[in-house]
Design a protein around this motif. Sequence first.
Motif, PDB file in Angstrom:
ATOM      1  N   PRO A   1       0.346  -0.929  -0.322  1.00 12.81           N
ATOM      2  CA  PRO A   1      -0.037   0.033   0.384  1.00 12.81           C
ATOM      3  C   PRO A   1       1.108   0.828   0.050  1.00 12.81           C
ATOM      4  O   PRO A   1       1.738   1.662   0.052  1.00 12.81           O
ATOM      5  CB  PRO A   1      -0.725  -0.559   1.134  1.00 12.81           C
ATOM      6  N   PRO A   2       0.305   2.006  -0.993  1.00 14.46           N
ATOM      7  CA  PRO A   2       1.561   3.326  -0.681  1.00 14.46           C
ATOM      8  C   PRO A   2       1.176   3.750   0.553  1.00 14.46           C
ATOM      9  O   PRO A   2       0.452   4.550   1.517  1.00 14.46           O
ATOM     10  CB  PRO A   2       0.110   4.437  -1.610  1.00 14.46           C
ATOM     11  N   ARG A   3       2.635   4.818   0.164  1.00 10.16           N
ATOM     12  CA  ARG A   3       2.793   5.425   2.494  1.00 10.16           C
ATOM     13  C   ARG A   3       2.246   6.786   2.092  1.00 10.16           C
ATOM     14  O   ARG A   3       2.048   7.524   0.891  1.00 10.16           O
ATOM     15  CB  ARG A   3       4.268   5.391   2.685  1.00 10.16           C
ATOM     16  N   PRO A   4       1.518   7.179   3.379  1.00 10.74           N
ATOM     17  CA  PRO A   4       1.058   8.718   2.615  1.00 10.74           C
ATOM     18  C   PRO A   4       2.282   9.750   3.128  1.00 10.74           C
ATOM     19  O   PRO A   4       3.299   9.463   3.096  1.00 10.74           O
ATOM     20  CB  PRO A   4      -0.140   8.675   4.513  1.00 10.74           C
ATOM     21  N   GLU A   5       1.668  10.562   2.430  1.00 14.24           N
ATOM     22  CA  GLU A   5       2.989  11.519   2.294  1.00 14.24           C
ATOM     23  C   GLU A   5       2.803  13.052   2.646  1.00 14.24           C
ATOM     24  O   GLU A   5       1.548  13.466   2.624  1.00 14.24           O
ATOM     25  CB  GLU A   5       3.177  11.763   0.105  1.00 14.24           C
ATOM     26  N   TYR A   6       3.539  13.555   3.570  1.00 14.76           N
ATOM     27  CA  TYR A   6       2.985  15.167   3.578  1.00 14.76           C
ATOM     28  C   TYR A   6       4.394  16.260   3.643  1.00 14.76           C
ATOM     29  O   TYR A   6       5.559  15.884   3.770  1.00 14.76           O
ATOM     30  CB  TYR A   6       3.668  14.625   5.478  1.00 14.76           C
ATOM     31  N   ASP A   7       3.576  16.762   3.653  1.00 15.12           N
ATOM     32  CA  ASP A   7       4.418  18.029   3.119  1.00 15.12           C
ATOM     33  C   ASP A   7       4.969  18.844   4.366  1.00 15.12           C
ATOM     34  O   ASP A   7       4.166  19.967   5.190  1.00 15.12           O
ATOM     35  CB  ASP A   7       3.448  19.375   2.388  1.00 15.12           C
ATOM     36  N   VAL A   8       6.507  18.704   4.306  1.00 20.94           N
ATOM     37  CA  VAL A   8       6.854  19.907   5.848  1.00 20.94           C
ATOM     38  C   VAL A   8       8.073  20.664   5.407  1.00 20.94           C
ATOM     39  O   VAL A   8       8.379  20.356   4.324  1.00 20.94           O
ATOM     40  CB  VAL A   8       7.657  18.799   6.407  1.00 20.94           C
ATOM     41  N   VAL A   9       7.798  21.702   5.962  1.00 20.68           N
ATOM     42  CA  VAL A   9       8.797  22.905   6.050  1.00 20.68           C
ATOM     43  C   VAL A   9       9.674  22.535   6.986  1.00 20.68           C
ATOM     44  O   VAL A   9       9.446  22.814   7.811  1.00 20.68           O
ATOM     45  CB  VAL A   9       8.053  24.365   5.940  1.00 20.68           C
ATOM     46  N   CYS A  10      10.997  23.064   6.864  1.00 20.09           N
ATOM     47  CA  CYS A  10      12.380  22.768   7.606  1.00 20.09           C
ATOM     48  C   CYS A  10      12.683  24.128   7.182  1.00 20.09           C
ATOM     49  O   CYS A  10      13.532  24.508   6.244  1.00 20.09           O
ATOM     50  CB  CYS A  10      13.040  21.734   7.087  1.00 20.09           C
ATOM     51  N   ILE A  11      13.639  24.985   8.580  1.00 22.58           N
ATOM     52  CA  ILE A  11      13.719  25.930   9.392  1.00 22.58           C
ATOM     53  C   ILE A  11      14.707  25.745  10.073  1.00 22.58           C
ATOM     54  O   ILE A  11      14.310  25.296  10.854  1.00 22.58           O
ATOM     55  CB  ILE A  11      12.472  27.302   9.014  1.00 22.58           C
ATOM     56  N   GLY A  12      15.600  26.807  10.452  1.00 20.56           N
ATOM     57  CA  GLY A  12      16.165  27.587  11.206  1.00 20.56           C
ATOM     58  C   GLY A  12      17.538  27.538  10.452  1.00 20.56           C
ATOM     59  O   GLY A  12      17.430  28.421   9.183  1.00 20.56           O
ATOM     60  N   LEU A  13      17.976  28.723  11.763  1.00 20.63           N
ATOM     61  CA  LEU A  13      19.554  29.839  11.228  1.00 20.63           C
ATOM     62  C   LEU A  13      20.345  29.515  10.592  1.00 20.63           C
ATOM     63  O   LEU A  13      20.386  27.491  10.491  1.00 20.63           O
ATOM     64  CB  LEU A  13      19.982  30.443  12.349  1.00 20.63           C
ATOM     65  N   THR A  14      21.024  29.572   9.281  1.00 21.06           N
ATOM     66  CA  THR A  14      22.379  29.877   9.010  1.00 21.06           C
ATOM     67  C   THR A  14      23.014  28.132  10.082  1.00 21.06           C
ATOM     68  O   THR A  14      23.874  29.125  10.804  1.00 21.06           O
ATOM     69  CB  THR A  14      23.126  30.294   8.442  1.00 21.06           C
ATOM     70  N   GLY A  15      23.768  27.192   9.574  1.00 24.44           N
ATOM     71  CA  GLY A  15      24.388  26.567  10.518  1.00 24.44           C
ATOM     72  C   GLY A  15      23.653  25.709  11.769  1.00 24.44           C
ATOM     73  O   GLY A  15      24.283  24.901  11.987  1.00 24.44           O
ATOM     74  N   ALA A  16      22.942  26.152  11.288  1.00 29.07           N
ATOM     75  CA  ALA A  16      22.191  24.809  12.126  1.00 29.07           C
ATOM     76  C   ALA A  16      21.955  23.264  12.384  1.00 29.07           C
ATOM     77  O   ALA A  16      22.202  22.464  12.968  1.00 29.07           O
ATOM     78  CB  ALA A  16      20.508  24.998  12.858  1.00 29.07           C
TER      79      ALA A  16
END
Length: 192
Positions: free
Chosen positions: A16-31
Motif C-alpha cells: 500500500p502507498p505510504r502517506p506523504e506529508y509536506d513539511v517545511v524545515c527552518i532554522g538559522l544558517t549553521g544549525a
Amino acid sequence: MDYLCFRALCCKGPPPPRPEYDVVCIGLTGAGKTSLLSRLCSEGSDGIVPTTGFSIKAVPFPNAILNVKELGGADNIKKYWSRYYQGSQGVVFVLDSASSDEDLEAARNELHSALQHPQLCTLPFLILANHQDKPAARTPNQIKKYFELEPLARGKRWILEGSTTDNMEAVKESFAQFINLLEDKETEPARI
C-alpha cells in the motif's frame, strides 16, 4: 501446498502507498538542517554547503514520506520564509544547541515567530536541538526553559529532541514521533 506458498509469495499486490506529508524545515544558517536531511536520505555528507534559497527532498520513512522544503537560514533569506509556508502540514525547526548566546537568542525569536505565524500555529512542530555532540551544547531541557516553550506552545503539538548526525537512529526516532503527530496519533509519553 507448494502452490499456496508460491501464490502467497508471488501474487501479492504492490504494497500500500505510504502517506506523504509536506513539511517545511527552518532554522538559522549553521544549525545543521542540510546535514541532517542529507543523512536521512542516505546521501553522502561530503561537500555539504548551506542552502541558499530553498531545496526540496523526499525523505522516506517506513510508514510515510516527508516532502521536506528546507529554507535557507541566512538573514537575507529569512525574510522570505513565510512565502513558502502555504500548504505545509508540519514544521521542522533545527537549532544549533552549541551556538553563541546571540545566535541562540536569534533562533529563539525565529521559533517564536514560527509558532505564532497564522499558517503554522496549528501545525505540529519537531524542534531539533542539533549538535548535541559538541562540548558547549545545551541540553533539550535547557533549550525548553530558555525558549520558554511550555507557556508559548501550550495547546500545540510539538516535540523537542536533541540531535546529532553521529546518532541518526535517535534522529529517525524523533521523526517517527513527528510522523505520529502528523497522522494525529496519540504519541506515547517519553520513558525515562
